[in-house]
Each structure stands twice: as structure tokens, then as C-alpha cells.
Design a protein around this motif. Structure first.
Motif, PDB file in Angstrom:
ATOM      1  N   ILE A 241      12.334  -5.047  -8.874  1.00 31.84           N
ATOM      2  CA  ILE A 241      12.483  -3.627  -9.252  1.00 31.84           C
ATOM      3  C   ILE A 241      11.315  -2.858  -8.637  1.00 31.84           C
ATOM      4  O   ILE A 241      10.152  -3.095  -8.987  1.00 31.84           O
ATOM      5  N   VAL A 242      11.635  -1.965  -7.735  1.00 32.18           N
ATOM      6  CA  VAL A 242      10.570  -1.270  -7.014  1.00 32.18           C
ATOM      7  C   VAL A 242       9.894  -0.244  -7.942  1.00 32.18           C
ATOM      8  O   VAL A 242      10.546   0.373  -8.793  1.00 32.18           O
ATOM      9  N   ASN A 243       8.562  -0.132  -7.812  1.00 32.11           N
ATOM     10  CA  ASN A 243       7.822   0.826  -8.642  1.00 32.11           C
ATOM     11  C   ASN A 243       8.210   2.254  -8.288  1.00 32.11           C
ATOM     12  O   ASN A 243       8.624   2.538  -7.166  1.00 32.11           O
ATOM     13  N   GLY A 244       7.988   3.135  -9.230  1.00 37.69           N
ATOM     14  CA  GLY A 244       8.136   4.558  -8.943  1.00 37.69           C
ATOM     15  C   GLY A 244       6.759   5.188  -8.873  1.00 37.69           C
ATOM     16  O   GLY A 244       5.742   4.498  -8.949  1.00 37.69           O
ATOM     17  N   ILE A 245       6.730   6.505  -8.727  1.00 40.54           N
ATOM     18  CA  ILE A 245       5.437   7.180  -8.826  1.00 40.54           C
ATOM     19  C   ILE A 245       5.515   8.211  -9.947  1.00 40.54           C
ATOM     20  O   ILE A 245       6.578   8.772 -10.209  1.00 40.54           O
ATOM     21  N   ASN A 381       0.382   3.035  -2.516  1.00 38.45           N
ATOM     22  CA  ASN A 381      -0.271   3.988  -1.608  1.00 38.45           C
ATOM     23  C   ASN A 381       0.722   4.648  -0.659  1.00 38.45           C
ATOM     24  O   ASN A 381       0.657   5.843  -0.411  1.00 38.45           O
ATOM     25  N   GLN A 382       1.647   3.840  -0.129  1.00 38.56           N
ATOM     26  CA  GLN A 382       2.593   4.430   0.843  1.00 38.56           C
ATOM     27  C   GLN A 382       3.519   5.421   0.140  1.00 38.56           C
ATOM     28  O   GLN A 382       3.928   6.424   0.742  1.00 38.56           O
ATOM     29  N   LEU A 383       3.807   5.177  -1.152  1.00 37.83           N
ATOM     30  CA  LEU A 383       4.677   6.109  -1.892  1.00 37.83           C
ATOM     31  C   LEU A 383       3.927   7.413  -2.164  1.00 37.83           C
ATOM     32  O   LEU A 383       4.485   8.503  -2.060  1.00 37.83           O
ATOM     33  N   ASP A 453      12.948  10.605  -2.869  1.00 39.78           N
ATOM     34  CA  ASP A 453      12.745  10.517  -4.313  1.00 39.78           C
ATOM     35  C   ASP A 453      12.257   9.122  -4.711  1.00 39.78           C
ATOM     36  O   ASP A 453      13.017   8.157  -4.670  1.00 39.78           O
ATOM     37  N   HIS A 454      10.989   9.035  -5.058  1.00 44.21           N
ATOM     38  CA  HIS A 454      10.460   7.764  -5.555  1.00 44.21           C
ATOM     39  C   HIS A 454       9.989   7.912  -6.996  1.00 44.21           C
ATOM     40  O   HIS A 454       9.089   7.215  -7.447  1.00 44.21           O
ATOM     41  N   SER A 455      10.589   8.873  -7.722  1.00 47.32           N
ATOM     42  CA  SER A 455      10.124   9.114  -9.087  1.00 47.32           C
ATOM     43  C   SER A 455      10.528   7.938  -9.988  1.00 47.32           C
ATOM     44  O   SER A 455      11.430   7.156  -9.653  1.00 47.32           O
ATOM     45  N   TRP A 456       9.864   7.842 -11.123  1.00 47.52           N
ATOM     46  CA  TRP A 456      10.082   6.712 -12.026  1.00 47.52           C
ATOM     47  C   TRP A 456      11.446   6.725 -12.721  1.00 47.52           C
ATOM     48  O   TRP A 456      11.896   5.694 -13.215  1.00 47.52           O
TER      49      TRP A 456
END
Ligand code: ADP
Length: 469
Positions: A241-245, A381-383, A453-456
Motif C-alpha cells: 500500500i503506497v504512502n500518501g502525503i 521525498n519524491q512525493l 494526486d498522492h493525498s492520503w
């Protein structure tokens, strides 16, 4: 659903790396989805402790081998971070200024895990899920199932999230006497390769296990610092499960750490204003592409190659770029990066140490973020870089492979390379210079980055589905 997150780190209380960011954000988003998510962590002597109000909610004690330890659980009075925060105080063990790096860390985190299990065992109700993070808390599922005093907790489901499988919490079998009286027939659950291995034990005992990206999970099946066989055995219950920011913290429109806030329409001017401040502060040239590195200075991050990668790039590409490094870790890497500032004055600078504010300013003001990682379970960091319109330059590994698409591909927005070598770093820098020179298309790609969109919200839902399963 009631979810109890147990962790060694949680932003903004105490953070060393990505673990802190995740545990400081995921519970908040789970609460927003209508669930009750709480965080339990050790009571370190951090600034946060002194600046916020707490009340005592439980006092207890437990035996640990020959010792009898008292513990106190305190709760933050306000729900300041968007979740209930509980800190466990064990006099002389957890009340220290730093999170890790003490000789007795093994004993400290074992005592923390026993205190948490003991505390939960006194609750009148059962939470739905106990969610433990990394090896520092990975023995809790074992204790809930196999310690005689805590066996009534066995029906509670547990999830283990692995943020980094390199560190496993190994300890000799002599430590077994410190675990509260447990069913000795179950010794095999604690054992891996003739040692107690906390992470291995967590993988065996947790109801579900997840890593912080799919790419990393696949890599662990082949190479996991000795646990690859175990990952293959338990693969049925393992997920990626990929992290969000956390967009309340990492958001160029709201970020109070940066001088000039910006959004999609004002990105060019906003980034330039932030870059100007960095360039003034670190004697760099605003007209050149600014490539930054932020992170732990360790081999896993490829930091050992930074001195050669940076100096070769400056020499062979006639200083057409600037570099700025922020990090701490390995002392040799720290001193080479520090001493290089004099040799390459005007082209390169560094700040050795941990500096949350400067990190935000660098994500905002830089043009490129370099991540030549050998191992990267997810990588935040990349996110963050993408959220601030800074192009990531990453080695294709773990979560970096899952989240960054090379500009050579359709819809791409980053620079990707295959190996952690000085040559690959230099080639990536060469590509960065060319991309920077094409200002118009670079501006378009920046807008593309901001739109990702990399939100949680998305990942928080996936975690809830994992609990339900
Ligand atoms: P890891 O957890 O392996 O260190 P991640 O990419 O998951 O790596 O998370 C790193 C987090 O720590 C990011 O929030 C990054 O900005 C922060 N960070 C790392 N080193 C520093 C530093 N020296 N100063 C400020 N922030 C840092």
C-alpha cells in the motif's frame, strides 16, 4: 472501527524519517473517514511534550526479567493533530531526547511494547485493530496471543506495516526472559536464524502485513536481508500500500515554512522567489538548475555516491548546475559532503543536520530532487517534490519505481535511472540540465506534477479495506 496505531515515531511529536510522517498522517485521514484512530508512542523528551498539555490516563506495572517496571500513559488534552495521542512513560528508559541510537534500544522498545500490551489488556473493551509499525512494535501481536496475562487480547486483529525491512530488531535468546511469561511451545514464532527477530515474529503473528509500496514487496520476495523465504511463505497475507502525503503539511499553497506560497497558476513566480532565498543563503546561482538531496546520509539512500556524483558532474559539465544537500547520518559521508562546500564554492553547498524548515524550503525552491537510493520502501521525498513542482531524479527501485514516470514515457514527469552508480547520477544530471534549458516545456511538466494526486484519502481507504478483510 477503532484502530490503535503503535509506533516509535509520529510527526510532529518525534520524527526521524518517513515512519514519523506516515503515523502522523494516516490516523488523521482515518478519523476523517469516520473511524476512530489513535496513536500510542513512547514519551520522549521532545519539544512537543513541553509545549502541549497532557493528562494521566493510566498507571501500571509489569515484570521484565529481574526488573519490576512502572509505566504511565498520558493523553494529549486536545485532539491537536486530528487524532488522540497517547504517550507511554517508563522512567529512565523512554524519557530521552532522541528516538533511537542508545545502547539499550532493544530493552527500551521491548519495555514499550510490554507497557502498551499491558495497558490495552486493562481496557474494558477491545479495539478492532491494533496496527503496529516496523520492528520496534512488531512483538506486540505475539504478546497478545502468547503471553499468559494478555491472551484475552488474542481475538483482536493486528496489522504490521513494514516501512523498512532492513532493520529487524534482532536480539539474542537471552532477551526471551524479559518477555512476560509466555507459552514456551511457541518459541518458533520468535525465532529466525537462531535469534529472536522482532520483524520476522511480527510477519508470522500479525493478521495482515503490508509494505509501503507494491514494488518494495516484490523486491522483498527476492531480497529482504535474510527474510525473503519468510515473505514467500507468508505472501498470502502480505500487501503493498503506497504512502500518501499529508496535504495539510505538505502543500505549497499553505506551507508556513516557505517564504512564497504558490499554486498551479503562480508556480513559476512562486518557485523562483523561493529559489532566490535558497541561492542567497547558500551562495548559489539562480540562473542554473538547482539539484537538491534531502535525507539520511546512508548507503541505502545512495548517499555514499553523492560526493563523487556531485564533483564529477560539476567538473565534466563545467558547473552548469548547482547542488544543495541537507542530511545527516554516516560520519564519513557527512564530512566529505561538508568539506566539498569549500572546493565547489558557488556550485555546491550543504547543511549537515536535521532541519524540517529548510527541507520544506528546498522542496519549494529546488528545480530537481536527486534520490539515487539502493533501497526505497516507498520514499516520501519524491512525493513531496512532486507536490512542490520539483522534478524527482530517482533510481528505479521500490516505491520510486511505483511513483515516478520518466519524461521519456507518455505523461512522464521525472528522470529515472537503473543503477546506483556515479555514472548514472552524472547522466541524470546531464538530462536535468537539458530539461531545465527548455523552460517552456519544463513549466508544462511542472504543472503536470502538481496535478498528481498522492493525498492520503486513497491510501487510507485501502488500509480500511485491509482491516475489513
Ligand atoms: P526514510 O524514512 O527512509 O528516511 P522517507 O523518504 O520515507 O525516508 O522519509 C524521509 C522524511 O524525512 C521526509 O519527510 C524528509 O523530508 C525527512 N528528512 C530526512 N532527512 C532530513 C533532514 N536532514 N532534515 C529534514 N528532513 C529530513
Amino acid at each position: 472501527m477503532e484502530i490503535i496505531h503503535v509506533s516509535a515515531e509520529c510527526y510532529p511529536v518525534a520524527k526521524v524519517g518517513g515512519l514519523g510522517d506516515v503515523v502522523g498522517a494516516l490516523p488523521k485521514y482515518q478519523n476523517k473517514l469516520g473511524h476512530i484512530a489513535k496513536v500510542v508512542m513512547p514519551m520522549y523528551l521532545t519539544k512537543y511534550l513541553y509545549e502541549h498539555q497532557f493528562e494521566v490516563v493510566h498507571k501500571g506495572s509489569f515484570g521484565m526479567g529481574p526488573y519490576h517496571l512502572d509505566y504511565t500513559v498520558i493523553k494529549e488534552v486536545t485532539n491537536h493533530n486530528g487524532f488522540d495521542l497517547y504517550l507511554v512513560d517508563i522512567f529512565g528508559l523512554l524519557d530521552r531526547e532522541n528516538v533511537y541510537s542508545y545502547d539499550d534500544d532493544t530493552f527500551r522498545f521491548l519495555s514499550f511494547q510490554i507497557a502498551v500490551t499491558d495497558w490495552i489488556s486493562h481496557w474494558r473493551h477491545h479495539p478492532d485493530v491494533v496496527h503496529v509499525h516496523d520492528h520496534h512494535t512488531a512483538l506486540i501481536p505475539f504478546m497478545m496471543q502468547n503471553c499468559f496475562d494478555y491472551r484475552h487480547l488474542a481475538p483482536i486483529k493486528t496489522v504490521l506495516t513494514i516501512h523498512n525491512a532492513q532493520y529487524q530488531g534482532w536480539m539474542g535468546w537471552d532477551m526471551a526472559q524479559n518477555i512476560p511469561s509466555w507459552d514456551q511451545w511457541k518459541w518458533g514464532l520468535l525465532d529466525w536464524d537462531k535469534n529472536i527477530n522482532s520483524l520476522a515474529c511480527g510477519i508470522k503473528c500479525a493478521s495482515k502485513v503490508n509494505t509501503v509500496s507494491n514494488g518494495y514487496l516484490e523486491e522483498l520476495m527476492r531480497s529482504a536481508n535474510g527474510l525473503e523465504f519468510l515473505f514467500n511463505l507468508e505472501r498470502q497475507k502480505c500487501y503493498g500500500i503506497v504512502n500518501g502525503i499529508d496535504t495539510e503539511v505538505w502543500n505549497p499553497t499553505l506551507d508556513s515554512y516557505i517564504e512564497s506560497n504558490f499554486e498551479e497558476d503562480t508556480i513559476e513566480a512562486g518557485k523562483l522567489a523561493n529559489k532566490q532565498i535558497l541561492c542567497n543563503q547558500f551562495n548559489l546561482d539562480i540562473n542554473k538548475p538547482l539539484i537538491v538531496f534531502i535525507g539520511r546520509l546512508v548507503e541505502d539512500k545512495g548517499a555514499d555516491l553523492l560526493p563523487a556524483g556531485i564533483s564529477d558532474s560539476i567538473i565534466y559539465m563545467q558547473g552548469k548546475m548547482n547542488f544543495l544537500v541537507l542530511g545527516s547520518g554516516n560520519k564519513n559521508i557527512e564530512s566529505s559532503l561538508d568539506s566539498m562546500s569549500h572546493h565547489y564554492f558557488g556550485y555546491y553547498n550543504s547543511r549537515i543536520g536535521y532541519n524540517e524548515k529548510l527541507a520544506h524550503q528546498m522542496y519549494a525552491g529546488a528545480d530537481f530532487l536527486l534520490m539515487p537510493s539502493r533501497v526505497e520502501p516507498c520514499g516520501l521525498n519524491q512525493l513531496y517534490a512532486l507536490a512542490y513542482g520539483t522534478m524527482p531524479m530517482v533510481r528505479r527501485t521500490g516505491g520510486l519505481k511505483d511513483t515516478v514516470k520518466d519524461i521519456g514515457e507518455e505523461g512522464g514527469f521525472g528522470i529515472c535511472f537503473n543503477d546506483t552508480t556515479v555514472g548514472e547520477i552524472c547522466h541524470a544530471v546531464y538530462r536535468a540540465i537539458n530539461i531545465f534549458d527548455e523552460q517552456k516545456s519544463f513549466a508544462l511538466i511542472r504543472k503536470r506534477m502538481l496535478a498528481i494526486d498522492h493525498s492520503w484519502e486513497k491510501s487510507a481507504e485501502i488500509y480500511l479495506n485491509l482491516y475489513k478483510s
